[in-house]
Scaffold this active site. Structure first.
Site, PDB file in Angstrom:
ATOM      1  CB  CYS A  33       4.355  31.374 -10.472  1.00 48.69           C
ATOM      2  SG  CYS A  33       5.961  32.097 -10.820  1.00 48.69           S
ATOM      3  CB  CYS A 102      11.807  30.164  -7.495  1.00 52.86           C
ATOM      4  SG  CYS A 102      10.282  29.315  -7.053  1.00 52.86           S
TER       5      CYS A 102
HETATM    6 FE1  FES Z   1       7.134  31.912  -9.063  1.00 54.63          FE
HETATM    7 FE2  FES Z   1       8.695  31.066  -7.157  1.00 54.63          FE
HETATM    8  S1  FES Z   1       6.647  30.514  -7.480  1.00 54.63           S
HETATM    9  S2  FES Z   1       9.215  32.270  -8.835  1.00 54.63           S
END
Ligand code: FES
Length: 139
Positions: A33, A102
């Protein structure tokens, strides 16, 4: 979707910032991400007297960093090591399943900061392993 606790930590993050000359600093990221978290700890007589974080990431990452710093403050190094992403999620009264990963950033950033502290002081902390730079690796 998010609990009130998550929203509160996201809107009013605790212990955001940095500690100059910190005893330990840990930075981890999730390549999937692109989010990055850095945690600073100040250790005096084996107690974590101060902790701060900087997170470049999603709202859940900010909230979990903030909640993790509250759990860590005042703990001994050994106690801090027992804080997992599950403890952080519990402190936030839950996270949506797609956001649980996360919270791993918070656990790993804390471990990385403890590792840095141990390296700087030539200490061996039982149960502490070298940090992973990319949290995604061990999801
Ligand atoms: Fe990357 Fe939450 S989407 S840490």
């Amino acid at each position: 979707m998010y609990t009130e606790k998550v929203m509160d930590h996201f809107m009013n993050p605790r212990n955001m910032g940095e500690i100059e000359g910190a005893s330990g600093v840990g930075t981890v990221g999730n390549a999937k991400c692109g989010d990055i978290m850095r945690m600073y700890i100040q250790v005096e007589n084996d107690i974590i007297t101060d902790v701060k974080f900087k997170t470049f990431g999603c709202g859940a990452a900010v909230a979990t960093s903030s909640a993790a710093t509250e759990l860590v403050k005042g703990k001994t190094v050994k106690e801090a090591l027992t804080i997992t992403n599950k403890s952080v999620v519990e402190a936030l009264e839950g996270l949506p399943p797609v956001k649980v990963h996360c919270s791993l950033l918070a656990e790993e950033a804390l471990h990385a900061a403890l590792w840095d502290y141990a390296q700087k002081n030539n200490l061996k902390i039982e149960g502490l392993e070298a940090p992973k730079e990319d949290v995604h690796d061990h999801e």
